[in-house]
Design a protein around this motif. Structure first.
Motif, PDB file in Angstrom:
ATOM      1  N   ARG A   1      -8.677 -11.435   4.378  1.00 31.83           N
ATOM      2  CA  ARG A   1      -7.457 -10.645   4.190  1.00 31.83           C
ATOM      3  C   ARG A   1      -7.180 -10.430   2.714  1.00 31.83           C
ATOM      4  O   ARG A   1      -6.763  -9.343   2.315  1.00 31.83           O
ATOM      5  CB  ARG A   1      -6.253 -11.362   4.811  1.00 31.83           C
ATOM      6  N   GLU A   2      -7.404 -11.474   1.931  1.00 30.94           N
ATOM      7  CA  GLU A   2      -7.188 -11.356   0.479  1.00 30.94           C
ATOM      8  C   GLU A   2      -8.089 -10.270  -0.105  1.00 30.94           C
ATOM      9  O   GLU A   2      -7.643  -9.445  -0.907  1.00 30.94           O
ATOM     10  CB  GLU A   2      -7.501 -12.687  -0.217  1.00 30.94           C
ATOM     11  N   VAL A   3      -9.353 -10.300   0.317  1.00 30.69           N
ATOM     12  CA  VAL A   3     -10.297  -9.285  -0.145  1.00 30.69           C
ATOM     13  C   VAL A   3      -9.823  -7.903   0.280  1.00 30.69           C
ATOM     14  O   VAL A   3      -9.816  -6.954  -0.513  1.00 30.69           O
ATOM     15  CB  VAL A   3     -11.716  -9.560   0.401  1.00 30.69           C
ATOM     16  N   ALA A   4      -9.403  -7.806   1.538  1.00 35.78           N
ATOM     17  CA  ALA A   4      -8.927  -6.520   2.056  1.00 35.78           C
ATOM     18  C   ALA A   4      -7.721  -6.042   1.257  1.00 35.78           C
ATOM     19  O   ALA A   4      -7.607  -4.866   0.914  1.00 35.78           O
ATOM     20  CB  ALA A   4      -8.576  -6.650   3.530  1.00 35.78           C
ATOM     21  N   ARG A   5      -6.835  -6.983   0.937  1.00 32.24           N
ATOM     22  CA  ARG A   5      -5.626  -6.620   0.211  1.00 32.24           C
ATOM     23  C   ARG A   5      -5.967  -6.114  -1.192  1.00 32.24           C
ATOM     24  O   ARG A   5      -5.453  -5.094  -1.638  1.00 32.24           O
ATOM     25  CB  ARG A   5      -4.683  -7.831   0.117  1.00 32.24           C
ATOM     26  N   TRP A   6      -6.866  -6.851  -1.886  1.00 36.55           N
ATOM     27  CA  TRP A   6      -7.252  -6.428  -3.222  1.00 36.55           C
ATOM     28  C   TRP A   6      -7.872  -5.040  -3.172  1.00 36.55           C
ATOM     29  O   TRP A   6      -7.524  -4.145  -3.943  1.00 36.55           O
ATOM     30  CB  TRP A   6      -8.242  -7.413  -3.864  1.00 36.55           C
ATOM     31  N   THR A   7      -8.780  -4.867  -2.225  1.00 33.90           N
ATOM     32  CA  THR A   7      -9.528  -3.613  -2.150  1.00 33.90           C
ATOM     33  C   THR A   7      -8.620  -2.443  -1.796  1.00 33.90           C
ATOM     34  O   THR A   7      -8.789  -1.338  -2.310  1.00 33.90           O
ATOM     35  CB  THR A   7     -10.654  -3.748  -1.110  1.00 33.90           C
ATOM     36  N   SER A   8      -7.641  -2.714  -0.939  1.00 34.67           N
ATOM     37  CA  SER A   8      -6.802  -1.610  -0.444  1.00 34.67           C
ATOM     38  C   SER A   8      -5.893  -1.045  -1.526  1.00 34.67           C
ATOM     39  O   SER A   8      -5.343   0.038  -1.376  1.00 34.67           O
ATOM     40  CB  SER A   8      -5.980  -2.060   0.759  1.00 34.67           C
ATOM     41  N   GLN A   9      -5.756  -1.804  -2.654  1.00 38.10           N
ATOM     42  CA  GLN A   9      -5.044  -1.239  -3.797  1.00 38.10           C
ATOM     43  C   GLN A   9      -5.654   0.104  -4.178  1.00 38.10           C
ATOM     44  O   GLN A   9      -4.982   0.962  -4.725  1.00 38.10           O
ATOM     45  CB  GLN A   9      -5.174  -2.142  -5.039  1.00 38.10           C
ATOM     46  N   TYR A  10      -6.955   0.245  -3.935  1.00 45.25           N
ATOM     47  CA  TYR A  10      -7.701   1.399  -4.419  1.00 45.25           C
ATOM     48  C   TYR A  10      -7.771   2.518  -3.397  1.00 45.25           C
ATOM     49  O   TYR A  10      -8.254   3.593  -3.701  1.00 45.25           O
ATOM     50  CB  TYR A  10      -9.075   0.956  -4.899  1.00 45.25           C
ATOM     51  N   GLU A  11      -7.263   2.239  -2.200  1.00 41.45           N
ATOM     52  CA  GLU A  11      -7.143   3.299  -1.200  1.00 41.45           C
ATOM     53  C   GLU A  11      -6.348   4.443  -1.813  1.00 41.45           C
ATOM     54  O   GLU A  11      -6.726   5.599  -1.728  1.00 41.45           O
ATOM     55  CB  GLU A  11      -6.394   2.758   0.021  1.00 41.45           C
TER      56      GLU A  11
END
Lengths: 112, 112
Positions: free
Chosen positions: B76-86
């Motif tokens: 989830r942490e990875v997903a959260r970090w990555t989704s900043q760039y969505e």
DNA sequence: CAAACATTCAACCTTTTGGTTGAATAATAC
DNA sequence: GTATTATTCAACCAAAAGGTTGAATGTTTG
């Protein structure tokens, strides 16, 4: 190395994640990127090359200056891989929910 | 090392990503996990330890057997970090859209 | 043209990584 | 109680990672 391997490996370094973050503001030169870091320009140049190798950064040469800009595609790949597990962690929350429901059921039984 | 560093680094190895994928089916022992891989049990044991270190896997000892299960939190942490760039990649698509609109505008001009 | 600037290349160093093999530990089964 | 099974620990190895310094390559500026 698969592109996913390269993307995850590139993003595993905090310096490189900071570089990625700064590049969302727009293009920057290697020197601009290096400025806030407590390491040599050469080290930053290497980090940029890793990001480039992972397709996270694209380089545009203009005279002696190299302008870097962010490429989102690998980030999307990472997001896509990771989001497979959204299903999983929701399921875990559901399982917790079911467990809590069960507990409540038992509480009811106890009160009868 | 930050937990995000550890998660990204752990997921950068394809063997470890396969282990994570298999663990969505439920708990498995080290031996079960090792079975499909063309490497020693010891190597897999090490990979499991890396995943454990990143908090992606939790170990439950039952006699001589160790049962591993997936922990979703770091994912989830990875997903959260990555989704900043969505935001960022949608913006790029928007920019492309604006460019295409502009092109169409020019086409119209030409046809007048 | 000479100096300064932006960047990479090359060599080197230390630590980490991903694998191996062989031995140790501990639990189970016969 | 002796094998067998499940797993780790320890030592080793080659390759990669992340940093350094010094020199090289081009480009711009005075």
């Amino acid at each position: 190395m698969s592109s996913l391997d390269l993307a995850f490996a590139a993003l595993a370094d905090p310096t490189r994640r900071r570089i990625v973050a700064r590049l969302t503001r727009g293009e920057l030169r290697v020197t601009d990127l290096a400025q806030p870091f407590a390491m040599s320009l050469n080290a930053v140049s290497k980090h940029v090359k890793v990001l480039e190798g992972a397709g996270l950064v694209r380089r545009r040469r203009e005279g002696r200056e190299h302008y870097l800009r962010l490429r989102a595609a690998p980030l999307r790949e990472v997001a896509r891989w990771t989001s497979q597990y959204e299903r999983f962690w929701n399921q875990r929350l559901d399982a917790l929910g079911a467990f809590l429901d069960k507990q409540t059921e038992n509480d009811d039984e106890g009160s009868q």
